[in-house]
Design a protein around this motif. Structure first.
Motif, mmCIF file in Angstrom:
data_model
loop_
_atom_site.group_PDB
_atom_site.id
_atom_site.type_symbol
_atom_site.label_atom_id
_atom_site.label_comp_id
_atom_site.label_asym_id
_atom_site.label_seq_id
_atom_site.Cartn_x
_atom_site.Cartn_y
_atom_site.Cartn_z
ATOM 1 N N TRP A 175 0.789 -1.230 0.000
ATOM 2 C CA TRP A 175 0.000 0.000 0.000
ATOM 3 C C TRP A 175 0.825 1.286 0.000
ATOM 4 C CZ3 TRP A 175 -4.172 1.744 -1.761
ATOM 5 C CH2 TRP A 175 -4.636 3.007 -1.377
ATOM 6 N N PRO A 176 1.864 1.470 0.799
ATOM 7 C CA PRO A 176 2.561 2.762 0.754
ATOM 8 C C PRO A 176 3.073 3.093 -0.644
ATOM 9 C CG PRO A 176 3.261 1.508 2.662
ATOM 10 C CD PRO A 176 2.448 0.582 1.825
ATOM 11 N N GLU A 177 3.646 2.080 -1.339
ATOM 12 C CA GLU A 177 4.118 2.308 -2.696
ATOM 13 C C GLU A 177 2.955 2.379 -3.684
ATOM 14 O OE1 GLU A 177 5.240 -0.100 -0.757
ATOM 15 O OE2 GLU A 177 7.360 0.332 -0.397
ATOM 16 N N TYR A 178 1.854 1.665 -3.371
ATOM 17 C CA TYR A 178 0.710 1.607 -4.280
ATOM 18 C C TYR A 178 0.150 2.999 -4.553
ATOM 19 C CZ TYR A 178 -3.703 -0.068 -6.308
ATOM 20 O OH TYR A 178 -4.757 -0.308 -7.156
ATOM 21 N N GLU A 179 -0.001 3.797 -3.518
ATOM 22 C CA GLU A 179 -0.562 5.142 -3.697
ATOM 23 C C GLU A 179 0.306 5.987 -4.619
ATOM 24 O OE1 GLU A 179 -3.211 7.280 -0.413
ATOM 25 O OE2 GLU A 179 -1.310 6.543 0.389
ATOM 26 N N THR A 180 1.615 5.912 -4.441
ATOM 27 C CA THR A 180 2.530 6.683 -5.282
ATOM 28 C C THR A 180 2.463 6.216 -6.729
ATOM 29 O OG1 THR A 180 4.027 7.002 -3.417
ATOM 30 C CG2 THR A 180 4.936 7.364 -5.613
ATOM 31 N N LEU A 181 2.465 4.894 -6.924
ATOM 32 C CA LEU A 181 2.402 4.344 -8.282
ATOM 33 C C LEU A 181 1.062 4.646 -8.936
ATOM 34 C CD1 LEU A 181 4.099 0.866 -7.724
ATOM 35 C CD2 LEU A 181 5.102 2.926 -8.709
ATOM 36 N N GLN A 182 0.021 4.648 -8.129
ATOM 37 C CA GLN A 182 -1.311 4.970 -8.627
ATOM 38 C C GLN A 182 -1.323 6.364 -9.270
ATOM 39 O OE1 GLN A 182 -4.575 5.762 -5.739
ATOM 40 N NE2 GLN A 182 -5.419 3.837 -6.479
ATOM 41 N N ALA A 183 -0.726 7.322 -8.596
ATOM 42 C CA ALA A 183 -0.688 8.694 -9.113
ATOM 43 C C ALA A 183 0.163 8.780 -10.376
ATOM 44 C CB ALA A 183 -0.146 9.638 -8.040
ATOM 45 N N LYS A 184 1.303 8.074 -10.397
ATOM 46 C CA LYS A 184 2.177 8.107 -11.576
ATOM 47 C C LYS A 184 1.504 7.461 -12.786
ATOM 48 C CE LYS A 184 6.658 8.105 -9.197
ATOM 49 N NZ LYS A 184 7.926 7.344 -8.983
ATOM 50 N N LEU A 185 0.834 6.328 -12.553
ATOM 51 C CA LEU A 185 0.162 5.652 -13.659
ATOM 52 C C LEU A 185 -1.008 6.478 -14.168
ATOM 53 C CD1 LEU A 185 -0.181 3.274 -15.526
ATOM 54 C CD2 LEU A 185 -1.400 2.055 -13.702
ATOM 55 N N ALA A 217 -9.651 4.240 -8.753
ATOM 56 C CA ALA A 217 -9.043 5.564 -8.597
ATOM 57 C C ALA A 217 -7.883 5.768 -9.570
ATOM 58 C CB ALA A 217 -8.558 5.751 -7.158
ATOM 59 N N ILE A 218 -7.275 4.678 -10.035
ATOM 60 C CA ILE A 218 -6.206 4.793 -11.035
ATOM 61 C C ILE A 218 -6.706 5.522 -12.267
ATOM 62 C CG2 ILE A 218 -4.713 3.465 -12.603
ATOM 63 C CD1 ILE A 218 -4.753 1.212 -10.512
ATOM 64 N N PHE A 219 -7.978 5.334 -12.603
ATOM 65 C CA PHE A 219 -8.526 5.841 -13.861
ATOM 66 C C PHE A 219 -9.329 7.132 -13.708
ATOM 67 C CE2 PHE A 219 -7.856 1.297 -14.307
ATOM 68 C CZ PHE A 219 -7.159 1.233 -15.507
ATOM 69 N N GLU A 220 -9.431 7.628 -12.478
ATOM 70 C CA GLU A 220 -10.201 8.860 -12.269
ATOM 71 C C GLU A 220 -9.572 10.022 -13.021
ATOM 72 O OE1 GLU A 220 -10.544 9.567 -8.120
ATOM 73 O OE2 GLU A 220 -11.974 7.932 -7.782
ATOM 74 N N GLY A 221 -10.393 10.728 -13.784
ATOM 75 C CA GLY A 221 -9.924 11.897 -14.514
ATOM 76 C C GLY A 221 -9.098 11.580 -15.751
ATOM 77 N N THR A 222 -9.016 10.305 -16.130
ATOM 78 C CA THR A 222 -8.208 9.939 -17.306
ATOM 79 C C THR A 222 -9.015 9.910 -18.590
ATOM 80 O OG1 THR A 222 -8.616 7.567 -17.034
ATOM 81 C CG2 THR A 222 -6.730 8.497 -15.849
ATOM 82 N N GLY A 223 -10.341 9.860 -18.485
ATOM 83 C CA GLY A 223 -11.179 9.676 -19.659
ATOM 84 C C GLY A 223 -11.420 8.212 -19.978
ATOM 85 N N ILE A 224 -10.825 7.311 -19.199
ATOM 86 C CA ILE A 224 -10.995 5.870 -19.387
ATOM 87 C C ILE A 224 -12.103 5.389 -18.455
ATOM 88 C CG2 ILE A 224 -9.876 3.612 -19.174
ATOM 89 C CD1 ILE A 224 -7.197 5.133 -19.680
#
Length: 364
Positions: A175-185, A217-224
């Protein structure tokens, strides 16, 4: 680094040393070969017992990969040193075998995991009025967002898709790394969608599962469009049904097609749904990674779900003229599993739907 890797390798160094010491003391070739075979058996037994005690089958595979690709060459080099005077041909064979294992390890761990293969498939259907290019991104499964991950999404853009399907498993990290990677992806996906300007849909994978749907949440605001429950969409050229994770795991799944005159695509993560009564012209899935390790002439060593082995990768024919596309995935299993691919490059699958040309229409 999993907690049993160090104990396993220390135990195997003891096995390596003992095997080479016994080889030096024995003169009979059959006895020496039996010693090497016993050492190999111990490597597997220690790896499996440690992994099943503290981890899982993926952990067993990781430890056994150390046994074969690290301790195997060490033992063969030791055997070659013992045989170098009295059995030169055996020494040469042992050294060549050790070299082969080292090359295999370099390929499996350093080369193939980032050697992306863009595979093109073509489907001709009278239900298609104009060409449609679909790009399937399956099993991204990132534990980092680096140059390889950026390259994968840049290759998606380069294929100029009319439709993008994300078939699950996006980030595999604590989880700690997941949040950071989520934003980058998410940032990369925003750029992807802006560059492609094509409809895109994402379904849930088994490593994405949780009760709160946080993977979306990975896809929020992406248009996907991220879909966690079964939902159908009508596009100008095709109809799409996105399946939930549990739908894709159901071998008796029933999905109807209310508009049979239209080309219908069903996309889910695990291809087990293809065993059911799914009324779609094209079924799309990932999950299998095509085994990640394949044996030439045999195929995937492990399929990781209850489907025929031949379905584990590529485009397969199903009953009623349907097609099943299972992608090898762009990433690989993380966590306890060995981070390797062998004779099984990662894949970006591109499907070109095309109407029959005039000659084909005349023949029909």
């Amino acid at each position: 680094m999993t907690p049993v890797i160090l104990p396993y390798n220390l135990a195997m160094l003891i096995v390596d040393g003992a095997a080479i010491w016994l080889l030096r003391r024995q003169k009979w070739l059959l006895t020496q070969l039996a010693i090497l075979a016993t050492a190999g058996f111990l490597a597997a037994a220690i790896g499996i017992s440690l992994a099943l005690r503290y981890e899982d089958l993926f952990g067993a595979a990781r430890l056994c990969s150390f046994g074969v690709l690290l301790h195997g060459p060490l033992m063969l080099v030791g055997a070659a040193a013992v045989w170098r005077r009295e059995r030169r041909w055996m020494a040469a064979a042992a050294m060549l075998s050790a070299l082969g294992l080292v090359i295999a390890a370099a390929d499996a761990f350093l080369i193939e995991p980032h050697w992306l293969d863009v595979t093109h498939y073509r489907i001709v259907s009278a239900k298609v009025r104009r060409p449609v290019r679909i790009v399937v991104v399956a099993d991204f499964q990132a534990d980092d967002i680096g140059s390889y991950e950026r390259d994968v999404l840049e290759r998606v853009v380069a294929e100029k898709p009319n439709l993008i399907l994300f078939a699950g498993d996006y980030i595999q990290a604590p989880w700690p790394e997941y949040e950071t990677l989520q934003a980058k992806l998410r940032e990369l996906l925003i750029r992807l969608h802006a560059a492609c300007d094509a409809p895109a849909f994402a379904v849930e994978g088994n490593i994405d599962y949780d009760d709160s749907d946080s993977w979306r949440a990975i896809f929020e605001g992406t248009g996907i469009t991220a879909v966690s429950r079964r939902q159908s969409f009508e596009l100008p050229d095709v109809d799409i049904t996105c399946l939930s994770l549990w739908d894709s795991l159901t071998p008796s799944l029933m999905v109807s097609n209310p508009r049979p005159e239209r080309f219908h695509i069903a996309v889910g993560h695990v291809p087990m749904f293809a065993r059911g009564n799914v009324d779609a012209d094209l079924l799309v899935a990932g999950h299998t990674h095509a085994g990640q390790v394949q044996v030439p002439g045999f195929g995937p060593v492990v399929v990781n779900c209850r489907i025929p082995r031949r379905w584990a990768t590529g485009l397969n024919d199903l009953s009623g003229g349907r097609k099943l596309l299972v992608s090898r995935g762009t990433g690989m299993e993380r966590g306890y599993a060995p981070p390797m691919r062998f004779f099984c490059r990662p894949e970006l699958a591109v499907i070109d739907l095309a109407p029959p040309d005039k000659k084909e229409g005349d023949r029909q």
